[in-house]
Scaffold this active site. Structure first.
Site, PDB file in Angstrom:
ATOM      1  N   LYS A  81      28.367  48.561  38.609  1.00 36.81           N
ATOM      2  CA  LYS A  81      29.080  47.395  39.129  1.00 36.81           C
ATOM      3  C   LYS A  81      28.070  46.417  39.687  1.00 36.81           C
ATOM      4  CE  LYS A  81      33.437  46.063  39.628  1.00 36.81           C
ATOM      5  NZ  LYS A  81      34.502  46.262  38.635  1.00 36.81           N
ATOM      6  N   GLY A 178      49.097  40.980  45.700  1.00 37.97           N
ATOM      7  CA  GLY A 178      48.106  40.301  44.867  1.00 37.97           C
ATOM      8  C   GLY A 178      48.718  39.858  43.562  1.00 37.97           C
ATOM      9  N   GLY A 180      47.196  37.491  41.397  1.00 39.19           N
ATOM     10  CA  GLY A 180      46.190  36.767  40.629  1.00 39.19           C
ATOM     11  C   GLY A 180      46.373  37.060  39.149  1.00 39.19           C
ATOM     12  N   VAL A 182      45.530  39.604  37.118  1.00 42.26           N
ATOM     13  CA  VAL A 182      46.075  40.919  36.795  1.00 42.26           C
ATOM     14  C   VAL A 182      47.433  41.131  37.448  1.00 42.26           C
ATOM     15  CG1 VAL A 182      45.749  43.405  37.046  1.00 42.26           C
ATOM     16  CG2 VAL A 182      43.821  41.964  36.386  1.00 42.26           C
ATOM     17  N   TYR A 184      49.670  39.023  38.511  1.00 37.04           N
ATOM     18  CA  TYR A 184      50.751  38.237  37.916  1.00 37.04           C
ATOM     19  C   TYR A 184      51.133  38.805  36.546  1.00 37.04           C
ATOM     20  CZ  TYR A 184      53.663  34.367  36.425  1.00 37.04           C
ATOM     21  OH  TYR A 184      54.731  33.613  35.999  1.00 37.04           O
TER      22      TYR A 184
END
Length: 327
Positions: A81, A178, A180, A182, A184
């Site tokens: 990451k 959340g 955003g 993903v 949504y």
């Protein structure tokens, strides 16, 4: 050994690299956790961390999670990451991503990056100008978020079927933290099946979009404490702890966020509370699956979707094995 390096060693990482560039102001950390299965693949996010220690903690946990995620999805990939420290609205520019691309290149293929929170496919194109070790580009699999959303949707359906033996989510109350890209996307799929959505997001425009288009209801107060059937964390991780798990009013936790549980104590408490928890590295693997299928330059949407939809069966199997051993 200093306390700083002592904080890294417990996770078992192979390599952690820090970067600072004076001209662009780039401050970044790349962590390669494990390459047993293959090169470490994991996206790069931008976040305005409260401290550099918080950034390090995040990248260590996220990269470790990518090892588990890629292995559980049976992908020939290890876990890594990247994090870029700062306010995305202020620091994002082409040159910063080019400098970051040079940092990625120093790993010589041991680490492969992609988009993540506050980065886009377009941003990765600038990274790609400096290194070949970038996935999810326009000419391959592209934006992974729809595939992540599809996997989460399948995981939620699977968890509900496992607990209640029901194949539909119609009229099921689902609190989504959340909304955003993903989150949504998950909401859209749930809405199409007739679920009743309760939503929250730090961006009010995202909330309004879910209300106006999907008929969602905005959470009153803390969404973690909403009365619902399923709590779906789809924002940043480390949202459930021993302090707030007793406030949950749901029977299932299943969502897109990474590292939902703060620590092992939180995991034990959520089990003892009788709440079914779907491991994040199983349910949110859709994005990395799509990226993996584009690594050879011959991306197949149909093959990626078929593999992502296998998350339904993976969740069923893991829950069955887990509950057999924990009883």
């Amino acid at each position: 050994m200093s306390e700083f390096f002592k904080s890294i060693t417990p996770y078992g990482h192979e390599q952690v690299m820090f970067c600072y560039d004076k001209e662009t102001g780039l401050k970044a950390i790349i962590a390669v956790h494990d390459t047993t299965m293959g090169p470490a693949l994991g996206g790069t996010r931008i976040w305005d961390y409260k401290s550099d220690d918080d950034a390090l903690y995040d990248v260590l946990r996220l990269s470790q999670g990518m090892t588990y995620k890629n292995a559980a999805a049976n992908l020939k990939l290890g876990g890594g990451k990247g994090v870029i420290i700062g306010d995305a609205k202020k620091i994002k520019n082409a040159e910063l991503f080019r400098i970051y691309g040079r940092l990625v290149e120093t790993f010589k293929g041991k680490y492969i990056t992609a988009e993540d929170v506050n980065t886009t496919v377009e941003d990765m194109e600038y990274v790609h100008e400096e290194t070949e070790h970038v996935a999810g580009l326009k000419e391959s699999s592209g934006d992974p978020s729809p595939y992540t959303a599809l996997g989460v949707y399948n995981g939620i359906k699977s968890a509900f079927k496992y607990k209640y033996g029901v194949d539909t989510l119609k009229d099921v109350r689902i609190a989504v933290q959340g909304t955003g890209k993903v989150g949504y996307g998950v909401c859209e799929l749930l809405h199409n099946e007739g679920a009743k959505l309760i939503v929250a997001d730090i961006n009010k425009d995202n909330v309004e979009k879910a209300i106006n288009i999907l008929g969602a209801t905005e959470a009153k107060g803390n969404i973690i404490e909403q009365e619902c059937d399923i709590f779906a964390p789809c924002a940043l991780g480390a949202v459930l702890s021993v302090e707030n798990i007793p406030k949950l009013k749901c029977s299932i936790v299943a969502g897109a966020a990474n590292n939902v549980l703060v620590d092992d104590d939180a995991g034990k408490l959520i089990h003892d509370s009788g709440i079914l928890y779907v491991p994040d590295f199983i349910i949110n693997a859709g994005g990395v699956i799509s990226v993996y299928y584009g690594l050879n330059g011959k991306f197949s949407h149909d093959k990626a979707v078929a593999k992502v939809e296998e998350i339904f069966n993976s969740v069923q199997n893991i829950l069955a094995v887990s509950y057999t051993h924990l009883r």
